[in-house]
Motif scaffolding. Structure first.
Motif, short mmCIF file in Angstrom:
data_model
loop_
_atom_site.label_atom_id
_atom_site.label_comp_id
_atom_site.label_asym_id
_atom_site.label_seq_id
_atom_site.Cartn_x
_atom_site.Cartn_y
_atom_site.Cartn_z
N ASN A 41 0.88 -1.16 0.10
CA ASN A 41 -0.08 -0.16 -0.15
C ASN A 41 0.92 1.21 -0.02
N GLU A 42 0.31 2.19 -0.63
CA GLU A 42 1.18 3.57 -0.73
C GLU A 42 1.13 4.24 0.73
N ILE A 43 -0.08 4.27 1.41
CA ILE A 43 -0.36 4.55 2.58
C ILE A 43 -0.63 3.46 3.78
N LYS A 44 0.31 3.18 4.70
CA LYS A 44 0.54 2.09 5.46
C LYS A 44 -0.20 2.60 6.93
N TYR A 45 -0.80 2.02 7.49
CA TYR A 45 -1.44 2.64 8.79
C TYR A 45 -0.91 1.73 9.81
N ARG A 46 -0.50 0.66 9.75
CA ARG A 46 0.20 -0.22 10.87
C ARG A 46 1.73 0.02 11.17
N THR A 47 2.06 1.46 11.52
CA THR A 47 3.62 1.51 11.45
C THR A 47 4.07 2.31 12.59
N CYS A 48 3.03 2.24 13.70
CA CYS A 48 3.64 2.93 14.80
C CYS A 48 4.35 2.06 16.03
N SER A 49 5.69 2.46 16.29
CA SER A 49 6.26 1.59 17.34
C SER A 49 5.60 2.12 18.57
N TRP A 50 6.09 1.37 19.58
CA TRP A 50 5.45 1.56 20.91
C TRP A 50 5.92 2.99 21.45
N GLN A 51 7.23 3.51 20.95
CA GLN A 51 7.65 4.66 21.48
C GLN A 51 6.67 5.93 20.56
N LYS A 52 6.39 5.60 19.34
CA LYS A 52 5.45 6.55 18.82
C LYS A 52 3.85 6.60 19.29
N THR A 53 3.73 5.50 19.76
CA THR A 53 2.59 5.32 20.54
C THR A 53 2.57 6.04 21.87
N ALA A 54 3.48 5.88 22.57
CA ALA A 54 3.99 6.54 23.91
C ALA A 54 3.63 8.12 23.38
N ALA A 55 4.13 8.65 22.42
CA ALA A 55 4.03 10.12 22.19
C ALA A 55 2.79 10.42 22.13
N LEU A 56 1.84 9.61 21.49
CA LEU A 56 0.45 10.20 21.40
C LEU A 56 -0.23 10.15 22.56
N LEU A 57 0.17 8.93 23.45
CA LEU A 57 -0.59 8.93 24.92
C LEU A 57 -0.10 10.07 25.62
N PHE A 58 1.21 10.44 25.59
CA PHE A 58 1.53 11.72 26.45
C PHE A 58 0.96 12.83 26.01
N SER A 59 0.83 13.01 24.63
CA SER A 59 0.20 14.30 24.05
C SER A 59 -1.25 14.50 24.69
N GLU A 60 -1.92 13.21 24.94
CA GLU A 60 -3.28 13.22 25.04
C GLU A 60 -3.54 13.34 26.56
N TYR A 61 -2.71 12.90 27.49
CA TYR A 61 -2.71 13.06 28.89
C TYR A 61 -2.06 14.12 29.53
N ILE A 62 -0.95 14.43 29.11
CA ILE A 62 -0.17 15.69 29.56
C ILE A 62 -0.75 16.91 28.73
N CYS A 63 -1.88 17.43 29.37
CA CYS A 63 -2.78 18.29 28.89
C CYS A 63 -3.18 19.60 29.64
N LEU A 64 -3.93 20.77 29.05
CA LEU A 64 -4.16 21.73 29.91
C LEU A 64 -5.16 21.17 31.37
N ALA A 65 -5.89 20.12 31.03
CA ALA A 65 -6.66 19.72 32.07
C ALA A 65 -5.85 19.61 33.48
N ILE A 66 -4.47 19.22 33.15
CA ILE A 66 -4.04 18.98 34.53
C ILE A 66 -3.81 20.12 35.47
N LEU A 67 -4.13 21.39 34.73
CA LEU A 67 -4.19 22.73 35.55
C LEU A 67 -5.43 22.84 36.33
#
Length: 469
Positions: A41-67
């Motif tokens: 496929n030209e566009i491959k969806y299943r390409t995230c390593s666990w490190q990239k997934t961690a980056a997505l999780l950190f961006s979701e949870y380390i957010c303004l709601a902490i304040l």
């Protein structure tokens, strides 16, 4: 601990067969087959390593709601605030691991809508209802980021510019950030989002400690800090504080979408544990320290508002990447779901075609237009967001995962041994807790809307009035 140790054994061979709802792969034995199927496929969806997934999780949870945690601590008291934070964090970690185990057993799951269908015996009606909840939940979060973007611009500039214009600027910026088709492409921006938001939280804590007095300080009235709730704290106030902490942690609605784009989902717990440890440390410290320095009577949510003007502007400015990126992440997850439904087995789904990209851009743009309208048309948006969270997060944060556990261990398996029995009882409790949050959260949100209307605290729809903190 390995994935195999988490993977439940069952005598029913049917549980090994995966039904494909939308991706047309048929029976799938493992994720390796799905990755291999995308090889050309030209566009491959299943390409995230666990490190990239961690980056997505950190961006979701380390957010303004902490304040908003310092406000919750000011209502609950210091000790209950810390205990609730730890208890909710542990519960969300556990339910996220159950979710992961469920996704391992069903490799064809693309998002939480698939899970909703599987949990309710393959019902198409359950799938569609889950889809509506999924889209509304994500769109309301996008709308929140539209308002917060305008709030930030108003706070930093003190400009007479109409707030609607600042909201529109936020929408345009978020639209372009949302355009990448895969989550792996967004993960790089996720790292920037998490780091800058982390800096914003650290600065807020430091500034709260070094400023002479909180913003709005009245001479002679020093900040009041209590270990337990102050006398006169109502049920509605206490529940609002508890739900504020709960809703910040509950983010499982996006996790199936993240797992579906991993190269090897067995690595997901690495990312999950990393973000959970960071959450517990940052959320607890922010809530406790800022509450200690600001006190009850000067507390504003988000706690940036309790800082003096210069400190507030410096700390708040570092939240810009998070405000833009996190809204874009939720738009991307929603758009991915809609795009996959439109192009179930079409080449446009995984190719760089004009039709594919035009459709993708149209879907992304539509989510942001809808988010803009919702943000501007509802004058009691904050309470409305709490109401929507009560209606949806009870399912996506608790009930679904208690049900998923009971599905993973059918029949007598859920009672095989002392530990399994205790775990089963705990998951039944999670389902009951979800039902309680549905009832109590809905009541609390509606009562808050009634009380605020009685105090004339709401503005009007499409208002130009500044919403600066």
């Amino acid at each position: 601990m390995t994935a195999e140790e988490f993977h439940p054994k069952t005598p029913d061979s049917k549980l090994k067969r995966e039904d494909s709802y939308r991706d047309g792969h048929g029976d799938i034995e493992n994720f390796g087959d799905l990755v291999a199927a995308e090889r050309e496929n030209e566009i491959k969806y299943r390409t995230c390593s666990w490190q990239k997934t961690a980056a997505l999780l950190f961006s979701e949870y380390i957010c303004l709601a902490i304040l908003s945690f310092p406000w919750s601590f000011s209502v609950l008291g210091l000790v209950p605030g810390v205990l609730v934070t730890l208890a909710v964090a542990g519960t969300v970690l556990y339910t996220s691991l159950v979710l992961w185990r469920f996704c391992l057993q069903h490799p064809n799951i693309l998002d939480v809508c698939d899970i909703g269908q599987k949990l309710f015996w393959g019902s198409p009606v359950a799938y569609e209802i889950t889809s509506v909840f999924f889209i509304l939940n994500n769109t309301f979060i996008q709308a929140l980021h539209v308002l917060v973007g305008a709030e930030l611009l108003n706070t930093l500039t003190n400009s007479p510019t109409c707030t609607i214009v600042f909201s529109a600027v936020t929408v345009v910026l978020c639209f372009f950030i949302s355009l990448p088709r895969t989550l792996a492409q967004l993960s790089h921006l996720g790292i920037i989002s998490a780091v800058t938001m982390g800096i914003a939280v650290i600065l807020a804590m430091v500034f709260a400690g070094i400023q002479d007095h909180p913003f709005g300080y009245i001479p002679g009235q020093e900040p009041i800090v209590t270990v337990i709730p102050v006398k006169g704290t109502t049920y509605v106030m206490g529940m609002s504080a508890f739900l504020n902490i709960t809703y910040t942690f509950v983010g499982q609605i996006t996790l199936p979408s993240f797992i579906a784009e991993m190269k090897d989902p067995r690595d997901f717990p690495k990312a999950l544990w990393a973000v959970t440890i960071a959450e517990v440390i940052v959320f607890t410290l922010c809530g406790a320290l800022m509450y200690h320095w600001i006190g009850n009577q000067y507390m504003i949510a988000p706690a940036f508002g309790s800082l003096t003007i210069l400190y507030k502007k410096i700390a708040f400015s570092f939240a810009i990447p998070t405000i833009l990126f996190l809204g874009a992440l939720y738009s991307s997850v929603t758009s991915r779901y809609i795009f996959f439904r439109i192009f179930r087995n079409s080449p446009h789904r995984h190719s760089n075609t004009v039709i594919g990209w035009a459709t993708w851009a149209g879907i992304v743009g539509s989510t942001w237009i809808l988010a803009f309208i919702i943000a501007e048309i509802i004058p009691f948006f904050s309470d409305m967001l709490s109401l929507m969270s009560s209606l949806f997060d009870c399912w996506f944060g608790f009930i679904f995962w208690g049900m998923a556990y009971l599905t993973l261990y059918p029949g007598h398996l859920k009672w095989s041994g002392t530990w399994r029995t205790l775990e089963t009882i705990f998951n039944i409790f999670l389902i009951a807790l979800g039902v309680y949050i549905l009832a109590a959260g809905t009541y609390t949100s509606i009562q808050s809307i009634i009380d605020s209307y009685a105090k004339n605290l709401y503005g009007s729809a499409f208002s130009c009035a500044s919403n600066a903190i």
